[in-house]
Design a protein around this motif. Structure first.
Motif, mmCIF file in Angstrom:
data_model
loop_
_atom_site.group_PDB
_atom_site.id
_atom_site.type_symbol
_atom_site.label_atom_id
_atom_site.label_comp_id
_atom_site.label_asym_id
_atom_site.label_seq_id
_atom_site.Cartn_x
_atom_site.Cartn_y
_atom_site.Cartn_z
ATOM 1 N N THR A 16 19.225 44.490 -8.403
ATOM 2 C CA THR A 16 18.496 45.716 -8.746
ATOM 3 C C THR A 16 17.382 45.502 -9.756
ATOM 4 O O THR A 16 16.448 46.296 -9.814
ATOM 5 C CB THR A 16 19.472 46.760 -9.320
ATOM 6 N N LYS A 17 17.460 44.429 -10.549
ATOM 7 C CA LYS A 17 16.470 44.241 -11.619
ATOM 8 C C LYS A 17 16.344 42.760 -11.948
ATOM 9 O O LYS A 17 17.339 42.044 -12.002
ATOM 10 C CB LYS A 17 16.916 45.015 -12.871
ATOM 11 N N LEU A 18 15.112 42.321 -12.156
ATOM 12 C CA LEU A 18 14.857 40.945 -12.574
ATOM 13 C C LEU A 18 14.966 40.845 -14.089
ATOM 14 O O LEU A 18 14.462 41.714 -14.822
ATOM 15 C CB LEU A 18 13.469 40.505 -12.126
ATOM 16 N N LEU A 19 15.619 39.784 -14.561
ATOM 17 C CA LEU A 19 15.762 39.542 -15.994
ATOM 18 C C LEU A 19 14.747 38.494 -16.446
ATOM 19 O O LEU A 19 14.444 37.555 -15.702
ATOM 20 C CB LEU A 19 17.172 39.066 -16.314
ATOM 21 N N GLN A 20 14.218 38.658 -17.653
ATOM 22 C CA GLN A 20 13.243 37.719 -18.199
ATOM 23 C C GLN A 20 13.678 37.259 -19.582
ATOM 24 O O GLN A 20 14.340 37.996 -20.323
ATOM 25 C CB GLN A 20 11.864 38.378 -18.308
ATOM 26 N N ASP A 21 13.275 36.028 -19.925
ATOM 27 C CA ASP A 21 13.543 35.548 -21.282
ATOM 28 C C ASP A 21 12.370 35.909 -22.196
ATOM 29 O O ASP A 21 11.431 36.618 -21.781
ATOM 30 C CB ASP A 21 13.823 34.047 -21.280
ATOM 31 N N GLU A 22 12.377 35.403 -23.413
ATOM 32 C CA GLU A 22 11.359 35.763 -24.397
ATOM 33 C C GLU A 22 9.953 35.364 -23.955
ATOM 34 O O GLU A 22 8.961 36.011 -24.312
ATOM 35 C CB GLU A 22 11.676 35.094 -25.741
ATOM 36 N N SER A 23 9.850 34.298 -23.161
ATOM 37 C CA SER A 23 8.534 33.822 -22.724
ATOM 38 C C SER A 23 8.013 34.554 -21.493
ATOM 39 O O SER A 23 6.874 34.342 -21.078
ATOM 40 C CB SER A 23 8.609 32.318 -22.421
ATOM 41 N N GLY A 24 8.838 35.405 -20.896
ATOM 42 C CA GLY A 24 8.436 36.108 -19.687
ATOM 43 C C GLY A 24 8.903 35.441 -18.409
ATOM 44 O O GLY A 24 8.667 35.960 -17.311
ATOM 45 N N ALA A 25 9.549 34.273 -18.515
ATOM 46 C CA ALA A 25 10.067 33.586 -17.327
ATOM 47 C C ALA A 25 11.306 34.306 -16.809
ATOM 48 O O ALA A 25 12.063 34.920 -17.583
ATOM 49 C CB ALA A 25 10.406 32.140 -17.660
ATOM 50 N N ILE A 26 11.515 34.255 -15.509
ATOM 51 C CA ILE A 26 12.680 34.889 -14.899
ATOM 52 C C ILE A 26 13.945 34.119 -15.296
ATOM 53 O O ILE A 26 13.992 32.886 -15.209
ATOM 54 C CB ILE A 26 12.540 34.929 -13.363
#
Length: 397
Positions: free
Chosen positions: A72-82
């Motif tokens: 349902t949703k993509l998760l990202q880290d602090e740098s914006g990477a998936i």
């Protein structure tokens, strides 16, 4: 096996791409022998799916398939990477962490909202029959929009055809679309050159009352059409589809509460059965029979060889409406199948494949040979590139 031909070189062909067609002279796979044509034969996709599942088993690959879990949703880290996805199953919401994610969500042919928003003619009185599987709701588009990435309208496309006889007998469909038939709308008026078939009438039918058409033939002529397919060498590999033409017609005449084939002894009685004004349909048939007698169609310029008068009853009316196979595109990708933003910058760790990224069909551009070719090629590319990306990310962690 398949062969590539110029348009018109073969009587029976498969997918159409620009000025060429992809012909499958021998495509009798086991699953094509199913007589239920409601969602299409699916012979190519089924073969690929079975092959992949068998490879997982035979090679004892570590692959877990969660058929009851939807992202349902993509998760990202602090740098914006998936960094993974949020998903839901029968137990509620779950979080799946990953170094890379591949969007293999298919198209959006089952999303009325997206079809109306991006193509504008799905808000119609008669629901359009679709071959798209129920899961084709454009989940990749939704997840990217949640990241602020809008779908590219110039890279989205839809397959739309009509009038077609779905989800009913394929044999009856072929009888209905034969160029010797007479196609009328609910006003009892002829509305197109019947040689247009499924492709030429697909947008014109949208302008007809309730987006519905009926093909009129005599019962004798319907039988002749079916027998011509059986006898034609060009259709030898699918002749079995037409051998039950009498049974298929009778079954559809008897269906209740909606009979997709109507039969009557007179044109006026047939008009009442399809809800058209009897006088108008009778006048249309009279005018059409005069065209056939004179060998000149002054209304739509049909080829004289297809101008065959209706003759004596009983008569048949075969139902036709618009149908769609799929809606493609919505996700931009690089040649490595990396998903990108509107400005072309890559979203690190995100890849996309198949119909979610494919929108070249029908635009006269250089295209993949077929949807299946692009699906398998993009899956191969994204798998290798996602693995390399995840491996490098792991080593840098």
């Amino acid at each position: 096996a398949f062969e590539i031909h110029a348009m018109g070189d073969v009587a029976a062909f498969g997918p159409v791409y620009s000025s060429g067609v992809l012909h499958f002279p021998k495509r009798l796979h086991e699953n094509l022998l199913c007589r239920d044509q409601a969602i299409g034969p699916g012979w190519a996709g089924t073969m690929i799916r079975h092959t992949l599942l068998k490879a997982i088993q035979d090679e004892e690959l570590w692959v877990e398939i969660l058929t009851g879990t939807s992202a349902t949703k993509l998760l990202q880290d602090e740098s914006g990477a998936i960094s993974g996805v949020l998903a839901k199953d029968a137990g509620g919401e779950i979080e799946i962490r990953a170094k890379a994610v591949i969007l293999a969500t298919g198209g959006f042919g089952r999303s009325d909202e997206k079809l109306q928003k991006h193509f504008g003619f799905f808000d119609c009185e008669t629901p359009i029959h679709r071959f798209s599987v129920p899961g084709d709701t454009g989940d990749a588009i939704d997840m990217l929009e949640d990241l602020g990435v809008k779908p590219p309208k110039d890279r989205m496309n839809i397959s739309i055809f009509g009038p077609a006889h779905h989800p009913f007998s394929y044999c009856v469909l072929r009888i209905m679309e034969h160029p010797s038939s007479l196609s009328v709308n609910l006003n009892g008026k002829r509305w197109q050159n019947e040689e247009n078939g499924l492709f030429g009438g697909r947008f014109i039918i949208h302008k007809q009352p309730k987006e519905i058409a009926w093909s009129i033939l005599s019962l004798e002529r319907a039988y002749e059409v079916a027998k011509s397919y059986i006898a034609d060498p060009a259709y030898r590999d699918e002749a079995w589809l037409y051998e039950s033409y009498k049974e298929d017609l009778e079954e559809e005449i008897s269906l209740s509460p909606f009979a997709p084939v109507r039969r009557a002894d007179t044109i006026e009685a047939l008009a009442e059965k399809i809800g058209a004004p009897p006088d108008a349909l009778a006048e249309t048939v009279k005018r059409y029979n005069e065209f056939c007698k004179n060998g000149l169609d002054s209304e739509f310029k049909k080829d004289p060889k297809n101008l065959i008068p209706l003759g004596d009853g009983p008569y048949l009316a075969i139902y036709g409406q618009r149908f769609s196979e799929a809606a493609f595109g919505g996700v931009r990708v690089t040649p490595k199948c990396e998903a990108t933003r509107e400005d072309g910058t890559v979203i690190p760790g995100l890849y996309a494949v198949g119909d979610a990224t494919s929108a070249m069909h029908g635009r006269g551009e250089l295209a993949a040979i077929s949807e299946m070719t692009w699906a398998t090629a993009s899956a191969w590319l994204s798998g290798g590139n996602a693995y390399a990306y995840a491996k490098e990310a792991q080593s840098n962690a």
